[in-house]
Design a protein around this motif. Structure first.
Motif, PDB file in Angstrom:
ATOM      1  N   SER A  14      50.733  49.210  35.423  1.00  0.00           N
ATOM      2  CA  SER A  14      50.589  47.789  35.055  1.00  0.00           C
ATOM      3  C   SER A  14      50.238  47.585  33.584  1.00  0.00           C
ATOM      4  O   SER A  14      50.431  46.488  33.064  1.00  0.00           O
ATOM      5  N   ARG A  15      49.670  48.590  32.949  1.00  0.00           N
ATOM      6  CA  ARG A  15      49.132  48.483  31.584  1.00  0.00           C
ATOM      7  C   ARG A  15      47.939  47.530  31.524  1.00  0.00           C
ATOM      8  O   ARG A  15      47.518  47.128  30.441  1.00  0.00           O
ATOM      9  N   LEU A  16      47.381  47.146  32.676  1.00  0.00           N
ATOM     10  CA  LEU A  16      46.218  46.249  32.686  1.00  0.00           C
ATOM     11  C   LEU A  16      44.933  47.075  32.720  1.00  0.00           C
ATOM     12  O   LEU A  16      44.879  48.123  33.378  1.00  0.00           O
ATOM     13  N   PRO A  17      43.868  46.617  32.029  1.00  0.00           N
ATOM     14  CA  PRO A  17      42.580  47.302  32.123  1.00  0.00           C
ATOM     15  C   PRO A  17      41.992  47.117  33.528  1.00  0.00           C
ATOM     16  O   PRO A  17      41.910  45.991  34.031  1.00  0.00           O
ATOM     17  N   ILE A  18      41.621  48.232  34.141  1.00  0.00           N
ATOM     18  CA  ILE A  18      41.109  48.223  35.510  1.00  0.00           C
ATOM     19  C   ILE A  18      39.749  48.912  35.529  1.00  0.00           C
ATOM     20  O   ILE A  18      39.570  49.959  34.909  1.00  0.00           O
ATOM     21  N   VAL A  19      38.798  48.297  36.227  1.00  0.00           N
ATOM     22  CA  VAL A  19      37.433  48.819  36.282  1.00  0.00           C
ATOM     23  C   VAL A  19      37.051  49.103  37.728  1.00  0.00           C
ATOM     24  O   VAL A  19      37.300  48.279  38.607  1.00  0.00           O
ATOM     25  N   VAL A  20      36.456  50.269  37.979  1.00  0.00           N
ATOM     26  CA  VAL A  20      35.752  50.490  39.240  1.00  0.00           C
ATOM     27  C   VAL A  20      34.320  50.842  38.876  1.00  0.00           C
ATOM     28  O   VAL A  20      34.076  51.805  38.136  1.00  0.00           O
ATOM     29  N   GLY A  68      26.474  51.721  50.071  1.00  0.00           N
ATOM     30  CA  GLY A  68      26.012  51.356  48.746  1.00  0.00           C
ATOM     31  C   GLY A  68      26.879  50.247  48.161  1.00  0.00           C
ATOM     32  O   GLY A  68      27.683  49.633  48.869  1.00  0.00           O
ATOM     33  N   GLY A  69      26.696  50.011  46.852  1.00  0.00           N
ATOM     34  CA  GLY A  69      27.398  48.902  46.214  1.00  0.00           C
ATOM     35  C   GLY A  69      28.378  49.351  45.160  1.00  0.00           C
ATOM     36  O   GLY A  69      28.076  50.194  44.312  1.00  0.00           O
ATOM     37  N   GLY A  70      29.577  48.788  45.212  1.00  0.00           N
ATOM     38  CA  GLY A  70      30.596  49.036  44.201  1.00  0.00           C
ATOM     39  C   GLY A  70      31.524  47.849  44.126  1.00  0.00           C
ATOM     40  O   GLY A  70      31.477  46.957  44.979  1.00  0.00           O
ATOM     41  N   LYS A  71      32.336  47.798  43.121  1.00  0.00           N
ATOM     42  CA  LYS A  71      33.318  46.716  42.991  1.00  0.00           C
ATOM     43  C   LYS A  71      34.434  47.158  42.062  1.00  0.00           C
ATOM     44  O   LYS A  71      34.203  47.930  41.125  1.00  0.00           O
ATOM     45  N   SER A  72      35.636  46.652  42.315  1.00  0.00           N
ATOM     46  CA  SER A  72      36.770  46.894  41.435  1.00  0.00           C
ATOM     47  C   SER A  72      37.182  45.578  40.799  1.00  0.00           C
ATOM     48  O   SER A  72      37.149  44.539  41.456  1.00  0.00           O
ATOM     49  N   VAL A  73      37.580  45.635  39.548  1.00  0.00           N
ATOM     50  CA  VAL A  73      38.084  44.437  38.863  1.00  0.00           C
ATOM     51  C   VAL A  73      39.381  44.788  38.136  1.00  0.00           C
ATOM     52  O   VAL A  73      39.419  45.721  37.325  1.00  0.00           O
ATOM     53  N   ILE A  74      40.424  44.046  38.456  1.00  0.00           N
ATOM     54  CA  ILE A  74      41.678  44.116  37.705  1.00  0.00           C
ATOM     55  C   ILE A  74      41.634  42.958  36.720  1.00  0.00           C
ATOM     56  O   ILE A  74      41.539  41.799  37.131  1.00  0.00           O
ATOM     57  N   THR A  75      41.643  43.272  35.421  1.00  0.00           N
ATOM     58  CA  THR A  75      41.490  42.199  34.437  1.00  0.00           C
ATOM     59  C   THR A  75      42.839  41.774  33.882  1.00  0.00           C
ATOM     60  O   THR A  75      43.603  42.586  33.366  1.00  0.00           O
ATOM     61  N   GLU A  81      51.366  36.884  32.263  1.00  0.00           N
ATOM     62  CA  GLU A  81      51.876  36.266  33.486  1.00  0.00           C
ATOM     63  C   GLU A  81      51.825  37.257  34.638  1.00  0.00           C
ATOM     64  O   GLU A  81      52.311  38.390  34.535  1.00  0.00           O
ATOM     65  N   LEU A  82      51.208  36.815  35.746  1.00  0.00           N
ATOM     66  CA  LEU A  82      51.081  37.699  36.903  1.00  0.00           C
ATOM     67  C   LEU A  82      52.328  37.573  37.777  1.00  0.00           C
ATOM     68  O   LEU A  82      52.362  36.808  38.728  1.00  0.00           O
ATOM     69  N   THR A  83      53.337  38.357  37.471  1.00  0.00           N
ATOM     70  CA  THR A  83      54.563  38.360  38.279  1.00  0.00           C
ATOM     71  C   THR A  83      54.306  39.209  39.530  1.00  0.00           C
ATOM     72  O   THR A  83      53.380  40.028  39.547  1.00  0.00           O
ATOM     73  N   PRO A  84      55.126  39.052  40.573  1.00  0.00           N
ATOM     74  CA  PRO A  84      54.957  39.894  41.773  1.00  0.00           C
ATOM     75  C   PRO A  84      55.019  41.385  41.438  1.00  0.00           C
ATOM     76  O   PRO A  84      54.273  42.184  42.023  1.00  0.00           O
ATOM     77  N   SER A  85      55.855  41.782  40.494  1.00  0.00           N
ATOM     78  CA  SER A  85      55.945  43.220  40.208  1.00  0.00           C
ATOM     79  C   SER A  85      54.722  43.711  39.434  1.00  0.00           C
ATOM     80  O   SER A  85      54.273  44.843  39.627  1.00  0.00           O
ATOM     81  N   ALA A  89      52.130  46.613  40.721  1.00  0.00           N
ATOM     82  CA  ALA A  89      51.768  47.738  39.849  1.00  0.00           C
ATOM     83  C   ALA A  89      50.246  47.840  39.705  1.00  0.00           C
ATOM     84  O   ALA A  89      49.673  48.936  39.788  1.00  0.00           O
ATOM     85  N   ALA A  90      49.587  46.689  39.529  1.00  0.00           N
ATOM     86  CA  ALA A  90      48.128  46.693  39.353  1.00  0.00           C
ATOM     87  C   ALA A  90      47.423  47.158  40.616  1.00  0.00           C
ATOM     88  O   ALA A  90      46.423  47.886  40.555  1.00  0.00           O
TER      89      ALA A  90
END
Ligand code: PHE
Length: 337
Positions: A14-20, A68-75, A81-85, A89-90
């Motif tokens: 996706s080339r998007l920054p992703i955090v866990v 325990g506690g965790g979370k994921s964030v797709i930024t 534009e958030l297209t279906p593809s 990918a994200a």
């Protein structure tokens, strides 16, 4: 840093920054949803993941879960534009990052994602909850989250007004997302006058009265239900609040903990969000991991009402705040003291 482990990666697809973010695994593997949201900067998404994962530690611990506690964030950056593809990918990217935790963190849906998205995540990792029933999961966590919020609202009403009955009470719901809309249905069915708002005007629903989102939190009501994103209860807003009881599903409602003291000083009863919003985690983890049947899991969700009563009553008796009482419960579980 209070967190155990945080990974940030630009998704290879996706080339998007992703955090866990994993806040704590003291009680068991971390669990918490996958948020897909637009942020001005990916660092804001990172900050959100840090706060949200910490809130999941409190939520799971206070609910008596061995997680325990965790979370994921797709930024999503501004203007992307958030297209279906891109979405697909994200979701594959976040699944890959979740898989790298080797079973010490489980994801699920959160703001911006739902059970159908979990089917995509599942292609990269098996560590994901709330798949649709036809894919072997228990489906949307919004339904039990709303059920738990309804139990919390009734318990709050009992504490503040002397009766859990909602008939004739005015309830303002700020945020008509997947949980807020279901809470609206519950309180309306219980006979309340329901006033709703959302930043998205297409959510306007003729079944309820509508108030503009910037006015919602200041609208005179018996009960205010924050059901959008967090950070809404600020020191600036407290003097303008016009409801004696605030209880809702939004995570991290306070801009900071001291706001709880300011609310108490104004005589406003605030039910800690990590207590009121636990229904989704409770139901999902008990059904999908502990293999409880639906009735037993729902009974545990309903017991959020008893927890809210205990927290509010104890805070009043001891002259502390509901937040202190709730944090004490979390501490006791985490440290045994
Ligand atoms: N994302 C929801 C929450 O904040 C529900 C959830 C909890 C989903 C745990 C999966 C796992 O509580």
């Amino acid at each position: 840093m209070e967190h155990e482990e945080v990974k940030v990666r630009r998704g290879p697809r996706s080339r998007l920054p992703i955090v866990v973010a994993i806040h704590s695994r003291a009680l068991g593997p971390a669990a918490g949803g996958i948020r897909l949201r637009r942020y001005p900067d990916w660092r804001d998404g990172l900050a959100d993941a840090l706060r949200l994962s910490e809130a999941m530690t409190a939520k799971n611990a206070a609910a008596g879960l061995d997680f325990g506690g965790g979370k994921s964030v797709i930024t999503l950056g501004p203007g992307v534009e958030l297209t279906p593809s891109l979405r697909e990918a994200a979701l594959l990217d976040v699944g890959e990052l979740i898989e790298s935790f080797g079973g010490t963190y489980f994801g699920g849906p959160d703001v911006g994602t739902g059970p159908d998205d979990m089917v995509v995540v599942r292609r990269s990792t098996s560590r994901v909850f709330c798949l649709p029933v036809e894919h072997g999961g228990t489906g949307s966590s919004s339904i039990p989250t709303a059920l738990g919020v309804f139990a919390a609202v009734r318990a709050g009403a009992r504490h503040v007004f002397g009766s859990p009955e909602l008939s004739g009470r005015t309830v303002v719901i700020s945020g008509l997302g997947s949980v807020g809309a279901l809470v609206a249905r519950h309180v309306a069915a219980a006979g309340a006058r329901v006033v709703v708002s959302d930043v998205d005007p297409v959510k306007r629903d003729s079944a309820y009265e509508w108030v503009d989102p910037e006015k919602a939190l200041r609208t005179p009501a018996d009960i205010l239900v924050p059901a959008a994103v967090g950070g809404v209860l600020s020191p600036e807003l407290v003097p303008e609040l016009a409801a004696p009881l605030i209880v809702g599903p939004a995570n991290n409602q306070l801009t900071a903990d001291p706001v709880a003291d300011e609310l108490a000083a104004r005589g406003i009863v605030w039910v800690p969000d990590f207590i009121a919003s636990a229904g989704g985690a409770v139901y999902t983890l008990l059904r999908e991991v502990e293999r409880l049947d639906e009735a037993a899991a729902n009974a545990r969700v309903e017991s959020i009402g008893a927890t809210v009563s205990a927290v509010l009553d104890t805070a009043r008796d001891k002259g502390t705040t509901p937040l202190r009482e709730a944090r004490q419960r979390v501490e006791t579980r985490l440290t045994g003291r």
